[in-house]
Design a protein around this motif. Sequence first.
Motif, mmCIF file in Angstrom:
data_model
loop_
_atom_site.group_PDB
_atom_site.id
_atom_site.type_symbol
_atom_site.label_atom_id
_atom_site.label_comp_id
_atom_site.label_asym_id
_atom_site.label_seq_id
_atom_site.Cartn_x
_atom_site.Cartn_y
_atom_site.Cartn_z
ATOM 1 N N GLN A 10 45.473 -29.618 -12.015
ATOM 2 C CA GLN A 10 44.911 -29.916 -10.708
ATOM 3 C C GLN A 10 45.591 -31.181 -10.203
ATOM 4 O O GLN A 10 45.808 -32.128 -10.961
ATOM 5 C CB GLN A 10 43.402 -30.113 -10.796
ATOM 6 N N ASN A 11 45.933 -31.189 -8.931
ATOM 7 C CA ASN A 11 46.626 -32.327 -8.335
ATOM 8 C C ASN A 11 45.588 -33.374 -7.935
ATOM 9 O O ASN A 11 45.154 -33.427 -6.802
ATOM 10 C CB ASN A 11 47.439 -31.854 -7.124
ATOM 11 N N SER A 12 45.189 -34.188 -8.904
ATOM 12 C CA SER A 12 44.204 -35.227 -8.634
ATOM 13 C C SER A 12 44.657 -36.537 -9.271
ATOM 14 O O SER A 12 45.515 -36.554 -10.155
ATOM 15 C CB SER A 12 42.824 -34.811 -9.156
ATOM 16 N N SER A 13 44.056 -37.598 -8.832
ATOM 17 C CA SER A 13 44.438 -38.931 -9.276
ATOM 18 C C SER A 13 44.256 -39.093 -10.786
ATOM 19 O O SER A 13 43.215 -38.744 -11.341
ATOM 20 C CB SER A 13 43.577 -39.956 -8.542
ATOM 21 N N ARG A 18 46.815 -39.333 -17.721
ATOM 22 C CA ARG A 18 46.068 -38.815 -18.865
ATOM 23 C C ARG A 18 46.955 -37.944 -19.762
ATOM 24 O O ARG A 18 46.888 -38.023 -20.988
ATOM 25 C CB ARG A 18 44.843 -38.037 -18.389
ATOM 26 N N VAL A 19 47.807 -37.125 -19.144
ATOM 27 C CA VAL A 19 48.692 -36.255 -19.928
ATOM 28 C C VAL A 19 49.713 -37.084 -20.698
ATOM 29 O O VAL A 19 49.902 -36.896 -21.901
ATOM 30 C CB VAL A 19 49.387 -35.209 -19.017
ATOM 31 N N GLN A 68 42.199 -31.182 -21.908
ATOM 32 C CA GLN A 68 42.122 -32.092 -20.771
ATOM 33 C C GLN A 68 41.457 -31.378 -19.592
ATOM 34 O O GLN A 68 41.789 -30.237 -19.275
ATOM 35 C CB GLN A 68 43.525 -32.573 -20.361
ATOM 36 N N ILE A 69 40.549 -32.054 -18.920
ATOM 37 C CA ILE A 69 39.725 -31.418 -17.892
ATOM 38 C C ILE A 69 40.541 -30.897 -16.696
ATOM 39 O O ILE A 69 40.225 -29.849 -16.143
ATOM 40 C CB ILE A 69 38.601 -32.372 -17.421
#
Length: 172
Positions: A10-13, A18-19, A68-69
């Motif tokens: 997902q393209n989120s901040s 995180r990755v 990861q969410i």
Amino acid sequence: MRRIITATVQNSSGVLNRVTGLLSRRGFNIESITVGETEIEGISKITFVVDVEEAQKVEQLTKQLHKQIDVLKVNDITDTNKVARELCLIKVVATPQSRSEINGIVEPFRARILDISKDSLIVEVTGKPDKIEAIIDLLTPYGIKELSRTGITAFTRGKQQKQVSDYQTLIV
């Protein structure tokens, strides 16, 4: 062994942070990474190359990424039939006398000269990493002022079966 991993996210901040943080904590060195939007609004694709010695560690990495969410899908496409490319911009020292020689090097690589100035040329080349390395080697004697590489981005060709576990197969 170099592994090419793709992750649809997902393209989120903070997703990229995180990755890459997960990879860093697990001791994986990222050799290259590319990120960009996909054809679906709000979804991005991350392609990264890591050096992994054991197959078990790659499996562990993909499982950790799946947890990861914001990660929707993870694939190790190293051993698949794929199209993988990289872009490189090279600023080369060029005198009026050496320009035709440099152009003679650039043409067989299907590279393009994007800019000409009084003392340099900017060359754009796209292809497999070994093609990029080859043109860099040939241009080095002229003097490379600057160089920038994007890293590998890749797709699997057509529909391929991917083994998910011992019990199921997924069409990717």
